[in-house]
Design a protein around this motif. Structure first.
Motif, mmCIF file in Angstrom:
data_model
loop_
_atom_site.group_PDB
_atom_site.id
_atom_site.type_symbol
_atom_site.label_atom_id
_atom_site.label_comp_id
_atom_site.label_asym_id
_atom_site.label_seq_id
_atom_site.Cartn_x
_atom_site.Cartn_y
_atom_site.Cartn_z
ATOM 1 N N VAL A 244 9.871 -7.767 5.685
ATOM 2 C CA VAL A 244 8.543 -6.895 5.704
ATOM 3 C C VAL A 244 8.875 -5.586 6.461
ATOM 4 O O VAL A 244 9.492 -5.984 7.669
ATOM 5 C CB VAL A 244 7.363 -7.456 6.028
ATOM 6 C CG1 VAL A 244 6.338 -6.597 6.212
ATOM 7 C CG2 VAL A 244 6.932 -8.580 5.034
ATOM 8 N N GLU A 245 8.301 -4.432 6.212
ATOM 9 C CA GLU A 245 8.299 -3.227 7.193
ATOM 10 C C GLU A 245 7.035 -2.625 7.026
ATOM 11 O O GLU A 245 6.844 -1.802 5.967
ATOM 12 C CB GLU A 245 9.396 -2.389 6.788
ATOM 13 C CG GLU A 245 9.589 -0.837 7.625
ATOM 14 C CD GLU A 245 10.103 -1.223 9.095
ATOM 15 O OE1 GLU A 245 9.585 -1.004 10.108
ATOM 16 O OE2 GLU A 245 10.855 -2.215 9.394
ATOM 17 N N GLY A 246 6.057 -2.646 7.791
ATOM 18 C CA GLY A 246 4.787 -2.105 7.744
ATOM 19 C C GLY A 246 4.031 -2.541 6.566
ATOM 20 O O GLY A 246 4.037 -3.843 6.333
ATOM 21 N N GLY A 247 3.704 -1.749 5.672
ATOM 22 C CA GLY A 247 2.984 -2.124 4.373
ATOM 23 C C GLY A 247 3.977 -2.379 3.269
ATOM 24 O O GLY A 247 3.595 -2.694 2.093
ATOM 25 N N ALA A 248 5.373 -2.392 3.596
ATOM 26 C CA ALA A 248 6.460 -2.384 2.571
ATOM 27 C C ALA A 248 6.916 -3.721 2.601
ATOM 28 O O ALA A 248 7.103 -4.419 3.707
ATOM 29 C CB ALA A 248 7.546 -1.264 2.513
ATOM 30 N N MET A 249 7.337 -4.177 1.436
ATOM 31 C CA MET A 249 7.702 -5.811 1.476
ATOM 32 C C MET A 249 8.765 -5.942 0.157
ATOM 33 O O MET A 249 8.604 -5.449 -1.017
ATOM 34 C CB MET A 249 6.626 -6.807 1.170
ATOM 35 C CG MET A 249 7.300 -8.294 1.261
ATOM 36 S SD MET A 249 5.836 -9.403 0.767
ATOM 37 C CE MET A 249 5.669 -9.105 -1.048
ATOM 38 N N VAL A 250 9.922 -6.714 0.365
ATOM 39 C CA VAL A 250 10.906 -6.916 -0.556
ATOM 40 C C VAL A 250 10.389 -8.045 -1.093
ATOM 41 O O VAL A 250 9.869 -9.063 -0.697
ATOM 42 C CB VAL A 250 12.398 -7.197 0.064
ATOM 43 C CG1 VAL A 250 13.364 -7.939 -1.244
ATOM 44 C CG2 VAL A 250 12.882 -6.208 1.136
ATOM 45 N N ALA A 267 7.599 6.128 4.810
ATOM 46 C CA ALA A 267 8.606 5.983 5.980
ATOM 47 C C ALA A 267 8.790 4.406 6.221
ATOM 48 O O ALA A 267 9.942 3.795 6.308
ATOM 49 C CB ALA A 267 7.812 6.243 7.249
ATOM 50 N N ASP A 268 7.841 3.578 5.737
ATOM 51 C CA ASP A 268 7.793 2.201 5.862
ATOM 52 C C ASP A 268 9.078 1.689 4.452
ATOM 53 O O ASP A 268 10.084 0.817 4.828
ATOM 54 C CB ASP A 268 6.389 1.435 5.345
ATOM 55 C CG ASP A 268 5.564 1.557 6.396
ATOM 56 O OD1 ASP A 268 5.815 1.722 7.444
ATOM 57 O OD2 ASP A 268 4.343 1.085 5.881
ATOM 58 N N VAL A 269 8.991 2.338 3.600
ATOM 59 C CA VAL A 269 9.762 1.826 2.232
ATOM 60 C C VAL A 269 11.358 2.372 2.632
ATOM 61 O O VAL A 269 12.283 1.725 2.627
ATOM 62 C CB VAL A 269 9.380 2.783 1.085
ATOM 63 C CG1 VAL A 269 10.399 2.239 -0.148
ATOM 64 C CG2 VAL A 269 8.125 2.163 0.571
ATOM 65 N N LEU A 270 11.355 3.446 3.171
ATOM 66 C CA LEU A 270 12.765 3.956 3.399
ATOM 67 C C LEU A 270 13.204 3.370 4.851
ATOM 68 O O LEU A 270 14.791 3.104 4.769
ATOM 69 C CB LEU A 270 12.712 5.455 3.788
ATOM 70 C CG LEU A 270 12.377 6.392 2.607
ATOM 71 C CD1 LEU A 270 12.426 7.881 2.970
ATOM 72 C CD2 LEU A 270 13.194 6.302 1.370
ATOM 73 N N ARG A 271 12.396 2.923 5.686
ATOM 74 C CA ARG A 271 13.180 2.276 6.932
ATOM 75 C C ARG A 271 13.370 0.951 6.187
ATOM 76 O O ARG A 271 14.786 0.295 6.799
ATOM 77 C CB ARG A 271 11.985 1.914 7.944
ATOM 78 C CG ARG A 271 11.635 2.845 8.909
ATOM 79 C CD ARG A 271 10.851 2.454 9.902
ATOM 80 N NE ARG A 271 10.047 3.799 10.725
ATOM 81 C CZ ARG A 271 9.079 4.456 10.318
ATOM 82 N NH1 ARG A 271 8.166 3.316 9.546
ATOM 83 N NH2 ARG A 271 8.482 5.270 11.045
ATOM 84 N N LEU A 272 12.692 0.133 5.442
ATOM 85 C CA LEU A 272 13.206 -1.080 4.817
ATOM 86 C C LEU A 272 14.450 -0.968 4.125
ATOM 87 O O LEU A 272 15.547 -1.592 4.105
ATOM 88 C CB LEU A 272 12.061 -1.833 4.054
ATOM 89 C CG LEU A 272 12.136 -3.089 3.431
ATOM 90 C CD1 LEU A 272 12.621 -4.130 4.561
ATOM 91 C CD2 LEU A 272 11.141 -3.614 3.001
ATOM 92 N N ALA A 273 14.609 -0.016 3.344
ATOM 93 C CA ALA A 273 15.878 0.427 2.479
ATOM 94 C C ALA A 273 16.731 0.773 3.218
ATOM 95 O O ALA A 273 17.959 0.351 2.893
ATOM 96 C CB ALA A 273 15.314 1.669 1.512
ATOM 97 N N GLY A 274 16.731 1.383 4.262
ATOM 98 C CA GLY A 274 17.646 1.726 5.299
ATOM 99 C C GLY A 274 18.224 0.411 5.912
ATOM 100 O O GLY A 274 19.614 0.266 6.065
ATOM 101 N N ARG A 275 17.379 -0.450 6.303
ATOM 102 C CA ARG A 275 18.104 -1.738 6.746
ATOM 103 C C ARG A 275 18.832 -2.609 5.800
ATOM 104 O O ARG A 275 19.800 -3.103 6.063
ATOM 105 C CB ARG A 275 16.725 -2.665 7.204
ATOM 106 C CG ARG A 275 16.213 -2.142 8.627
ATOM 107 C CD ARG A 275 14.806 -2.786 8.804
ATOM 108 N NE ARG A 275 14.911 -4.235 8.813
ATOM 109 C CZ ARG A 275 13.698 -4.889 8.605
ATOM 110 N NH1 ARG A 275 12.597 -4.478 8.699
ATOM 111 N NH2 ARG A 275 13.662 -6.288 8.696
ATOM 112 N N MET A 276 18.177 -2.545 4.325
ATOM 113 C CA MET A 276 18.896 -3.262 3.270
ATOM 114 C C MET A 276 20.411 -2.334 3.248
ATOM 115 O O MET A 276 21.343 -3.455 2.915
ATOM 116 C CB MET A 276 18.301 -2.962 1.991
ATOM 117 C CG MET A 276 16.966 -4.009 2.033
ATOM 118 S SD MET A 276 15.385 -3.465 1.100
ATOM 119 C CE MET A 276 16.494 -4.358 -0.528
ATOM 120 N N ARG A 277 20.396 -1.236 3.100
ATOM 121 C CA ARG A 277 21.861 -0.491 2.775
ATOM 122 C C ARG A 277 22.756 -0.849 3.865
ATOM 123 O O ARG A 277 23.724 -1.031 3.774
ATOM 124 C CB ARG A 277 21.495 0.826 2.631
ATOM 125 C CG ARG A 277 22.718 1.819 2.398
ATOM 126 C CD ARG A 277 22.249 3.277 1.911
ATOM 127 N NE ARG A 277 23.547 3.950 1.385
ATOM 128 C CZ ARG A 277 24.191 4.778 2.347
ATOM 129 N NH1 ARG A 277 23.957 4.756 3.610
ATOM 130 N NH2 ARG A 277 25.146 5.543 1.810
#
Length: 538
Positions: A244-250, A267-277
C-alpha cells in the motif's frame, strides 16, 4: 485567463478523474472530442495559433493523469469510432473504435484473428500506438496500414514495418503524430461458435485476474522477456501483493496491477510503482519499463524513479512534463525546414458513405508539395504540387473510356468511367475551387468553379487550352496523375494554405473519398468545398 473562441467540439474545465480508468487527475482546461478528420485538423490549426499544451488520451484505459490541473487541451478520439469493411479481409477502423466492438464485428462477420481484442480496454488507435498484445495476439500481426496526422497537419499512410519495432514498442511512441485510422487484415474465416468460445475464454481469464475490482489500468509495467518470467511473477516473488502507498494498493490477485482503492492520488500510484521498479532492479536484477502512460505535470523525481521520459518544467525545476504531443516550448521542431518533396495527404480511398465494401478496394491517392512556396514564387511555371493515384487492377477503374479515345486526351463526360479525382480549394478562404479527373490510361479533364457547381467566367466551355501550360502528366509504372505549376494554383493559395480532396468514381455509381467526411450528404456529391481537407504549404 485569456478568452478564446472555441471550436464546437471543445469542452471547458473537464475533471480528468472522470475520464480515465484510474479515476485520478486534475481538471483539463479544455477537452477536445473531434468527430472527423476535418475536426482533428481544425484543432491543430487552432492550437497553432493559440499555442497550448496538447496531449492525447484515447479512452483513458492506460493513462494516469497528474493531480495538477492541465493548462491546455486533452484530445479524446472517442467521437471517431466508425468501422467499415474495405474488402472481405480488410477492416478500416477509426482510431476511437473500441477494441471490444471490433472483436464483436469480427464475430458477426465470421473472421478470426482478433478474438484477443475482446474486453481489452481501450481504443484501436492507442492499441496500435503501443503495439498492444495479450493472449498470444499482437496488433502488429493484424495491421495492414496506419493513417497518421502530424502536428503540422499532414496525413500520412504508414506500412506496418515502418511503425512496429517489437514488443510494445512503435515509432509512434517517439514521434508527435496522431493515429487517425487503422486498416486491420483478417484472412482467416472461422465458425461463429468457435470465435465466440475463444472470446469468452479471454473474458473469463480477465475476470480471474480481478482486473476490474477497483479503478486500475491493468498491467503497470511491461514484461522484460530477458528475465524469463512475467513482471507480475517478479513482483509476487518480491512480496508486493497487497503493498500500500496512500490510497494505492498492489492487487492481491496480480502483483503487476496497482489499484486505486479509494482517494488515491497520481503521486501515490507513482511512488508505489517507483518502489516496485527499484526493487526489481536492485533485488532481481531486472529493469522494467512503465506501461501506464503519464500525462501532465508531476514531481520530477517520481517520473525519473519510474523511468518515464519527461521534460523539465522551466518555471519549477522540481517538476517535469510527461505525455505531451505538443508543448509551447517546441520551437525547434516548428522552425525546422522541411525536405522536399513533402507529402501533404496520402491514403486509402474509402466508400463515400463509409458503408461496408461500398467501393472496390485498391484506391490509393497522394498529393505532394514538390518545392517551397518561395521557390514556387520565383519559378511559377515549374511543377509545384504532384497528385498521383496508385495504378491497380482494382475493379475501381475497370469501366474504361472507348478505345477510340486515345490515352492522354482531354475528354468531356469522363465521370461516366472509372476515374480518380482531385479537388483543390482555397483553404477555407472562399468558395472557388478546381476539379481534375483522370483515368489510369491518361484521359483527363479539368474544370474551374467560382462557387459550388458554378463554373468560373471563361471556363464555361470545357477545353484543354487554359490548362496545358500549368499541367504535366505523370505516367509511371505504378502510378498516374498530374503535376501543377505554382502559377496555376496561386489564385487558390490563401495564407499559405490550400484545401485538398481526393475522390474516385467507378462509373457504376460507386464513389470514394480521401480524406473521408463525417455524415456526407446523399446522393454522393463531391462539390462541397467546405469539407475539403486544409493543409499548410511550406
Amino acid at each position: 485567463m485569456r478568452e478564446f473562441i472555441l471550436p464546437s467540439f471543445f469542452e471547458s474545465n473537464v475533471p480528468l478523474r472522470e475520464r480515465g480508468y484510474y479515476a485520478i487527475g486534475g481538471t483539463a482546461r479544455f477537452l477536445a472530442r473531434p468527430e472527423s478528420i476535418t475536426d482533428l485538423s481544425a484543432l491543430l490549426f487552432w492550437n497553432r495559433e493559440h499555442r497550448l499544451p496538447l496531449a492525447i488520451m484515447g479512452k483513458g484505459s492506460n493513462i494516469i493523469f497528474s493531480d495538477e490541473d492541465f493548462p491546455g487541451i486533452v484530445l479524446s478520439l472517442e467521437g471517431m469510432e466508425r468501422i467499415s469493411w474495405l474488402s472481405e479481409e480488410e477492416l478500416l477502423c477509426e482510431a476511437g473504435a473500441d477494441n471490444t466492438l471490433i472483436a464483436e464485428e469480427l464475430l458477426k462477420s465470421g473472421r478470426s484473428g482478433g478474438e484477443w481484442l475482446y474486453r481489452l480496454p481501450g481504443q484501436i488507435g492507442s492499441t496500435v500506438r503501443m503495439n498492444a498484445r495479450c493472449f498470444g495476439g499482437e496488433v502488429s500481426a493484424i495491421t495492414a496500414g496506419i493513417l497518421t496526422l502530424s502536428l503540422d497537419g499532414r496525413l500520412s499512410w504508414k506500412p506496418p514495418e515502418e511503425v512496429f519495432h517489437g514488443y510494445k514498442h512503435t515509432a509512434l511512441m517517439e514521434n508527435p503524430e496522431i493515429v487517425v485510422a487503422v486498416v486491420l487484415r483478417f484472412p482467416t474465416e472461422k465458425a461463429e461458435c468457435e470465435i465466440r468460445r475463444q472470446m469468452y475464454e479471454h473474458k473469463t481469464e480477465r475476470d480471474k485476474k480481478h482486473h476490474f475490482d477497483y479503478p486500475s489500468c491493468g498491467s503497470t509495467f511491461k514484461n522484460n522477456y530477458e528475465a524469463g518470467r512475467s513482471s507480475g511473477r517478479i513482483f509476487e516473488e518480491l512480496g508486493f501483493k497487497g503493498m500500500v502507498e496512500g490510497g494505492a494498493m498492489v492487487s492481491l490477485h496480480h502483483a503487476n496491477f496497482i489499484y486505486n482503492r479509494g482517494e488515491a492520488t497520481a503521486a501515490d500510484v507513482l511512488r508505489l510503482a517507483g518502489r516496485m521498479r527499484s526493487a526489481a532492479l536492485e533485488r532481481a536484477s531486472v529493469e522494467l519499463d512503465l506501461e501506464v502512460q503519464c500525462i501532465g505535470r508531476f514531481d520530477r523525481t517520481l517520473l525519473e524513479l519510474c523511468g518515464v521520459r519527461c521534460r523539465a518544467d522551466r518555471s519549477d525545476p522540481g517538476k517535469a512534463w510527461a505525455g505531451l504531443l505538443y508543448s509551447p516550448d517546441d520551437i525547434e521542431s516548428e522552425t525546422a525546414l522541411p525536405c522536399f518533396p513533402v507529402l501533404l495527404v496520402e491514403g486509402r480511398l474509402v466508400g463515400y458513405s463509409f458503408h461496408d465494401r461500398e467501393l472496390p478496394a485498391g484506391g490509393f491517392a497522394a498529393v505532394e508539395q514538390l518545392r517551397s512556396l518561395e521557390d514556387g514564387v520565383s519559378d511559377p511555371e515549374a511543377p509545384f504540387l504532384r497528385w498521383t493515384t496508385l495504378r491497380t487492377e482494382s475493379a475501381l477503374f475497370a469501366c474504361k473510356p472507348p478505345l477510340s479515345l486515345p490515352g492522354g486526351s482531354f475528354v468531356e463526360g469522363l465521370w461516366q468511367y472509372g476515374v480518380s479525382e482531385l479537388f483543390i480549394g482555397q483553404g477555407g478562404a472562399g468558395e472557388a475551387y478546381l476539379e481534375f479527373e483522370m483515368t489510369p490510361e491518361g484521359h483527363w479533364v479539368a474544370l474551374r468553379f467560382e462557387a459550388r457547381r458554378r463554373r468560373a467566367k471563361g471556363y464555361e466551355a470545357l477545353s484543354a487550352e487554359p490548362w496545358i501550360s500549368g499541367l504535366t502528366m505523370v505516367n509511371e509504372k505504378d502510378r498516374f496523375g498530374l503535376e501543377f505549376s505554382y502559377a496555376l494554383l496561386e489564385p487558390f493559395i490563401a495564407d499559405s494554405r490550400v484545401s485538398l480532396q481526393c475522390c474516385a468514381s467507378s462509373g457504376r455509381g460507386e464513389y470514394g473519398l480521401f480524406p473521408w467526411w463525417n455524415n456526407p450528404s446523399s446522393p454522393a456529391d463531391f462539390h462541397q468545398p467546405d469539407k475539403f481537407f486544409r493543409v499548410t504549404l511550406s
